[in-house]
Design an enzyme around this catalytic site. Structure first.
Site: not given
Length: 400
Positions: A36, A201, A358, A381
């Site tokens: 990063r 999921k 990720g 996100g």
């Protein structure tokens, strides 16, 4: 494009408040992965070359509005200095607060060619509540605001959204690259468009699936999510990871896709095993022939052949999530093979490929394919929320 870039701003002699994401992993006081940090270097370099003075705003951890010494950005400073060694001559300056006296004094003392890092913005409760007074205190420190932290753009915080409404604002190079890549993938893509969505999921990716079936031509579903869709079609998935309470929702998504003209691609054959362990005994069976005492842990070779064939006809690929339990061999085979094909087509210039999340980045790195994708998003996100079709406050504020 409703936002400005560094090229649209006069930075000469200006103090440029630059929101970056350097929330990097640290062990025993040492940064263990500076990816990063490396990604923000073009923005800092360009600000300096244009005569601007970069003042870095960032968060670290989740101190929840309290001053937590273990979450001081001072721990990141040595790695930041090392990364900037070819860009600046001296040390990275540091202020022990991001507002108030210490910040004002440090900004006032900043010389051309120097870089200043302010202390963790989340040491103040006003950061996460997007308090107007806090945002104004940040804005008072500079002349221009530059947001180079796409990964935090889905949060309406003081340093990502509030400050952008108070100063002339622009996107940094990393933010610019993220937005351009995502616009090319989902905004005005070249068709056909194929999306790969994997993971455990369905319940965590409902908005994503619902948005994609209206935007893409082919939707490949993998991982545990695929098992839920197979179960929704009345197929016995044995002891596989599946959300049996989500089968009605899966059926609704299948119907919505059909109405939108989106082909959903589920595994036609699967790799099953009795235990989830490295080198476990396994076999390939038809998707509707999973033994009652076995688990589906990966897509089979016929499924991979179908997926790669679709890649060859596509112009644009969006990838989020692995096709199987990629963490353990041999259940990484489908992800590795599909990633290799996507990388090959991207390198050849016939496919624009954008990936993020990720697990996705880890899986593509493991497959040694990431460096040949057109763009790999560093955001988690924010990348998902963009794919879901949601407005990102930090991006919207740049166009305000």
């Amino acid at each position: 494009m409703g936002w400005k870039t560094l090229d649209d701003m006069d930075l000469n002699g200006k103090t440029v408040l630059t929101r970056v994401d350097i929330n990097v992993p640290v062990k025993d006081g040492v940064v263990t992965d500076d990816t990063r940090i490396q990604r923000i270097l073009p923005t800092i370099r360009d600000i300096l070359e244009a005569g601007g003075k970069p003042v870095l705003l960032a968060h670290f951890g989740r101190p929840k509005g309290e001053r937590v010494p273990a979450m001081s950005l001072s721990v990141v400073r040595p790695a930041l200095e090392a990364a900037l060694a070819d860009i600046i001559d001296g040390p990275v300056k540091f202020a022990e607060d991001c507002i108030g006296g210490p910040a004002k004094q440090a900004v006032a003392a900043l010389e051309p060619g120097e870089v200043l890092l302010l202390e963790n913005t989340r040491f103040h409760a006003g950061e996460t509540t997007n308090d107007g007074t806090f945002a104004a205190s940040l804005a008072a420190l500079g002349d221009i605001y530059c947001n180079d932290a796409f990964s935090t753009a889905h949060r309406a915080h003081g340093s990502t959204e509030g400050i952008a409404r108070l100063l002339p604002s622009c996107a940094g190079r990393l933010m610019q690259a993220e937005l351009s890549a995502l616009e090319a993938a989902l905004g005005t893509p070249q068709r056909p468009v194929v999306a790969v969505v994997g993971g455990a999921k369905v319940s965590t990716k409902l908005d994503l699936l619902g948005n994609l079936v209206e935007k893409v031509d082919h939707l490949v579903i993998g991982g545990g999510m695929a098992n839920t869709f197979l179960a929704a079609q009345g197929i016995d998935v044995g002891k596989s990871l599946a959300e049996h309470d989500m089968t009605d929702t899966a059926t609704e998504i299948l119907t919505k896709a059909s109405e939108a003209g989106c082909e959903i691609i589920l595994p036609s054959d699967v790799v099953v095993a009795r235990e989830f362990a490295a080198g476990a005994a396994h076999e390939v069976v038809a998707a509707d022939a999973c033994p009652a005492d076995a688990m589906i842990l990966d897509a089979g070779p016929d499924s991979v052949a179908r997926i790669t064939a679709v890649f060859e006809t596509a112009k644009t690929l969006i990838w989020n999530g692995p096709l199987g339990a990629f963490e353990i061999a041999p259940f990484d085979a489908a992800t590795n093979a599909a990633a290799a094909k996507a990388a090959e087509l991207s390198a050849a210039g016939t496919l624009t490929s954008v990936a993020g999340g990720g697990d996705t980045v880890a899986a593509l790195n493991q497959a040694q394919a990431a460096d040949r994708f057109t763009y790999i998003s560093t955001a988690g996100g924010a990348f998902l929320e963009w794919m879901e079709g949601k407005t990102l406050p930090g991006v919207a504020a740049l166009g305000a």
